[in-house]
Design an enzyme around this catalytic site. Structure first.
Site, PDB file in Angstrom:
ATOM      1  N   HIS A 104      21.996  11.126 -13.595  1.00  0.00           N
ATOM      2  CA  HIS A 104      21.876  10.522 -12.281  1.00  0.00           C
ATOM      3  C   HIS A 104      23.231  10.386 -11.604  1.00  0.00           C
ATOM      4  O   HIS A 104      23.343  10.496 -10.379  1.00  0.00           O
ATOM      5  CB  HIS A 104      21.208   9.149 -12.406  1.00  0.00           C
ATOM      6  CG  HIS A 104      19.736   9.241 -12.659  1.00  0.00           C
ATOM      7  ND1 HIS A 104      18.980   8.213 -13.180  1.00  0.00           N
ATOM      8  CD2 HIS A 104      18.870  10.265 -12.466  1.00  0.00           C
ATOM      9  CE1 HIS A 104      17.725   8.590 -13.287  1.00  0.00           C
ATOM     10  NE2 HIS A 104      17.627   9.824 -12.869  1.00  0.00           N
ATOM     11  N   GLU A 112       2.333  15.144   3.040  1.00  0.00           N
ATOM     12  CA  GLU A 112       2.857  14.942   1.688  1.00  0.00           C
ATOM     13  C   GLU A 112       1.753  14.716   0.664  1.00  0.00           C
ATOM     14  O   GLU A 112       2.028  14.413  -0.493  1.00  0.00           O
ATOM     15  CB  GLU A 112       3.839  13.758   1.673  1.00  0.00           C
ATOM     16  CG  GLU A 112       3.299  12.515   2.347  1.00  0.00           C
ATOM     17  CD  GLU A 112       4.372  11.470   2.619  1.00  0.00           C
ATOM     18  OE1 GLU A 112       5.422  11.480   1.942  1.00  0.00           O
ATOM     19  OE2 GLU A 112       4.158  10.629   3.517  1.00  0.00           O
ATOM     20  N   ASP A 132       7.219  13.841  -2.295  1.00  0.00           N
ATOM     21  CA  ASP A 132       5.899  13.383  -2.736  1.00  0.00           C
ATOM     22  C   ASP A 132       4.929  14.547  -2.874  1.00  0.00           C
ATOM     23  O   ASP A 132       4.109  14.571  -3.801  1.00  0.00           O
ATOM     24  CB  ASP A 132       5.344  12.356  -1.749  1.00  0.00           C
ATOM     25  CG  ASP A 132       5.803  10.940  -2.086  1.00  0.00           C
ATOM     26  OD1 ASP A 132       6.092  10.683  -3.274  1.00  0.00           O
ATOM     27  OD2 ASP A 132       5.890  10.103  -1.178  1.00  0.00           O
TER      28      ASP A 132
END
Length: 821
Positions: free
Chosen positions: A438, A678, A702
């Site tokens: 990350h 989405e 998404d």
């Protein structure tokens, strides 16, 4: 299988050795640790009963090898044998091998299915490879090579670090699966043949990237053995792209050069700033009032929650979802329940109960040979320390620099990285981490060059030592000479040229005249200013959630109007799309009572929430309409799944418009209204939805996870939610076609828009607009100017016929001569 026991004075040392061993062979070995003593003041020592229990846990008829570090470890191991039966004692072997090297060699040997004698021999010979590397004469037993009835293959090793520990372990364990007599030599260094099932002998070959090796095998399954080993080498021993670079190595003789893992592209030359993060250490003590102790922890968790919600509203764009995952950790009942039990049943203080529980959970991830899951452990520790700081009344740590510098440290947490001052932090250099961490992802988002996995010697350098890093190649130079600096400055100049304002502020037009609007995804007024500076043609997505989170009451109409108007003024009549509130089960509001949902991503979020909370919805619509006066604001509804949802939202919107007309409040009566595409159902009925709105904006973050049924916050399946998967690309193509047939324009505002690998495909599919994090705007504009629409269309159509995202990336790389990331 032979069992292994590690006896050490230090829990941390033993845990580190076990982690190394696990990275070599995964769970394919029976290994136990007996380390440290239960004394918070002086935890160093060994415990006989611990050793006995460890031996019992891995006992096997094949035998157990016990490795000890020093002093009383040997005495404790000898005493532990007294608790075993005579038959068991005969199977236990105390080994004098070096603790770290011996443990690694013994683990690999045991995982290969070797006998107890061979495991001990490999452990005892563990220093051979190190001595060879240092040029110290050693006596090794190398087999003579009889090639009369032997099959042979030759292959080139492409790994960035050659046959380093993990690939060497995979090579040895693979060879050990066959009955054939297998040997290997380094042709490049002209070594003798050595046994392929000996980790020590294989390591002494000194195989580096680009070296050619010969593998021979004789026996019934020789051909199968050679095929398996050749395939192992060809597949880079299962290592990811971040660990692999082309075999053609740059042999320039730079002084003080170190090799790491490229994590974020770019060049930085600046003085070092050694960052030493403060780790909150805790001790256990007994508490009487457990209820008060639990309340202390709850307050600390609430403070940590507010901090993380604030980080979600920074300029990190979609990558701020990293902190959504951390917020879920704070709500995880599987974490909170054992903490509750420690406090109420065992009367442990909150700090110790919290840290002990998270450490146990994190260790389960650390030992896994999977980069994604290991990063999950880092996130857990980040959350752990945040709550501990809150319990101690400490403020959140930030890195404060007095001059532009390259931050050098063991590792950075996602929180550390997210709060970096990009005007002062010119680069990042860490001794841990991976290109998939990350921290690396956030560095790329912030456009900060970064190299991770650098040798730990860099931590010994003093502040202000001049350092140079190349985040593309993974190279680091200590006190670079004039030639090195000149070369790197030239490379940086080329990169900066691509990002130069004169390019960034030009239209993104293909070579054959197709112009694509390049917009910015933002979450604040400051983001809007950065976006314009980086060349944005406008704002394609304002995430309005930052106005609603981290507070106890909903924002007023006036508060919202002030922010929307301020952003519109920064944009100076540029297009400005405002997405209505997108919260719900996964992003709860403390002032709205919502029922807990077992699957919040499929629950009451986005437009579903707004239609059920019309007072909040209407307040936002009034603020948006007021701000639209004399500005080019567009409205966008999120999470649309049905035509009825669009119609219901539009009805409320028109109701608010009517009320404002009656009150003589000015607004843009021609404001365009669009929706986010989405959800797969929206793609399926895109032709029907297109008749209801003025535009589509495809949210690939998404959409990818819904199409692939893979939660992008779950590291077990996140890799499936790849927006370059042909199945996702086909939904984009279908949506664009439906929009254009209905005469409306269509944009894309997901993370995919910032990926230059995807740019030719998105151009080829006919997208009218791309909206992305502002740091990536210059690169994407530059990429578009190099394309031809006709060529891009051909690439896109081919991509739709492929069966994997890897195939799509390879297609773009080979067609556009583009570096695959």
């Amino acid at each position: 299988m032979v069992g292994i026991v590690l006896v050490s004075h230090s829990k941390q040392l033993a845990a580190g050795v076990r982690e190394l061993a696990a990275q070599m062979v995964g769970d394919d070995v029976s290994l136990a640790v007996a380390a440290g003593i239960d004394d918070p003041v002086n935890p160093l020592g060994t415990d006989t009963m611990q050793v006995y229990q460890a031996i019992e846990s891995v006992y096997s008829a094949d035998g157990v090898v016990v490795l000890m570090d020093l002093g009383s470890a040997l005495l404790s191991a000898e005493m532990a044998l007294e608790f075993l039966s005579e038959e068991q004692r005969e199977k236990i072997h105390l080994c004098e091998a070096p603790f770290v090297e011996g443990a690694i060699a013994a683990t690999i040997s045991a995982a290969s299915g070797n006998s107890i004698a061979q495991v001990i021999a490999d452990a005892q010979g563990a220093l051979t490879a190190k001595a060879t590397q240092l040029g110290i004469a050693v006596v090794t037993t190398q087999q003579s090579q009889d090639t009369s009835h032997t099959a042979q293959v030759q292959t080139t090793v492409s790994n960035r670090l050659g046959l380093h520990a993990r690939p060497a372990a995979k090579f040895v364990t693979t060879a050990a699966k066959f009955q054939a007599q297998i040997q290997v030599r380094n042709i490049t260094r002209d070594t003798n043949f050595v046994r392929a099932d000996s980790i020590n002998q294989v390591t002494t070959l000194g195989v580096r990237q680009g070296h050619k090796i010969a593998i021979t095998a004789s026996g019934n399954d020789a051909e199968a053995a050679l095929a398996a080993l050749q395939n192992l080498v060809a597949n880079n021993f299962g290592e990811g792209d971040s660990d692999i670079v082309p075999v053609e190595i740059d042999t320039s003789d730079f002084a003080g050069e170190l090799i790491g893992i490229p994590a974020s592209s770019g060049v930085a030359i600046a003085p070092i700033f050694q960052y030493r993060p403060i780790t909150v250490r805790v001790e256990e003590y007994i508490v009487e009032d457990t209820a008060i102790e639990w309340q202390r922890l709850q307050r600390a968790i609430q403070t940590a929650t507010q901090d993380l919600q604030a980080l979600q509203t920074t300029q990190l764009g979609d990558e701020a979802e990293i902190f959504s995952a951390q917020l879920l950790v704070l709500q995880d009942p599987a974490l909170l329940e054992p903490v509750h039990q420690r406090i109420f049943t065992h009367h442990q203080n909150a700090e110790f109960a919290w840290k002990s529980t998270i450490d146990e959970l994190a260790n389960n991830f650390y030992i896994l040979d999977d980069a994604y899951l290991q990063e999950r452990a880092s996130d857990l520790i980040d959350v752990e320390q945040r709550v501990l700081r809150s319990l101690r009344g400490m403020t959140s740590s930030t890195i404060e620099l007095t001059q532009p510098s390259i931050v050098v440290t063991t590792d950075l947490t996602p929180s550390d990285t997210a709060q970096l001052d990009t005007t002062k932090v010119l680069g990042i250099c860490t001794t841990r981490g991976s290109a998939t961490s990350h921290t690396a992802i956030l560095a790329r988002t912030l456009n900060i060059p970064a190299v991770v996995g650098v040798p730990a010697t860099i931590l010994n350098l003093t502040n202000d030592t001049l350092l140079a890093i190349d985040g593309t190649s993974g190279k680091v130079w200590l006190e670079p000479d004039t030639k090195t600096i000149t070369t790197l400055q030239a490379k940086r100049h080329v990169i900066l040229q691509q990002q130069a304002p004169m390019i960034a502020h030009q239209p993104a037009m293909t070579r054959d005249g197709k112009c694509i609007s390049i917009m910015a995804n933002i979450g604040s007024v400051a983001d809007a200013k950065t976006a314009i500076k980086n060349g944005a043609d406008g704002v394609g997505l304002l995430r309005t959630e930052f106005l609603y989170l981290n507070r106890t009451t909903a924002p007023t109409e006036e508060e919202q109007f002030t922010v929307y108007q301020a952003i519109a003024q920064v944009l100076e009549r540029r297009p400005f799309i405002i997405r209505t509130l997108d919260v719900g089960g996964d992003k709860p509001l403390p002032y709205v009572k919502l029922q807990p949902e077992s699957n919040p991503f499929l629950g009451k979020r986005g437009i579903r929430f707004c239609l059920d909370n019309q007072d909040i919805f209407k307040t936002q619509l009034r603020a948006i309409l007021r701000a639209s006066h004399k500005h080019q604001i567009k409205l966008m509804f999120p999470m649309i799944a049905t035509v009825q949802e669009v119609q219901a939202a539009k009805a409320i919107f028109m109701e608010v418009q009517t009320e404002m007309q009656q009150a003589n409040i000015p607004f843009d009566a021609t404001m365009q209204v669009g929706i986010m595409v989405e959800i797969p159902s929206a793609v399926a009925i895109a032709d029907q939805l297109a008749t209801e709105v003025d535009f589509f904006s495809i949210g690939t973050n998404d959409l990818s996870q819904y199409v692939m049924a893979a939660d992008r916050t779950n590291p077990d399946v996140a890799m499936l939610a790849d927006a370059l998967h042909p199945s996702v690309l086909r939904t984009i193509a279908q949506t664009v076609k439906a929009a254009h047939q209905a005469g409306i324009w269509v944009g894309l505002c997901g993370e995919l828009a910032a990926d230059s690998i995807a740019t030719p495909i998105l151009v080829g599919l006919g997208l009218d607009e791309l909206s992305l994090n502002s740091q990536a705007i210059p690169i994407i504009k530059h990429t578009i100017t190099k394309l031809k629409r006709s060529e891009s269309e051909a690439i896109a159509q081919t991509a739709l016929t492929l069966n994997s995202p890897q195939g799509v990336r390879t297609l773009v790389a080979t067609t556009m001569n583009h570096e695959v990331r």
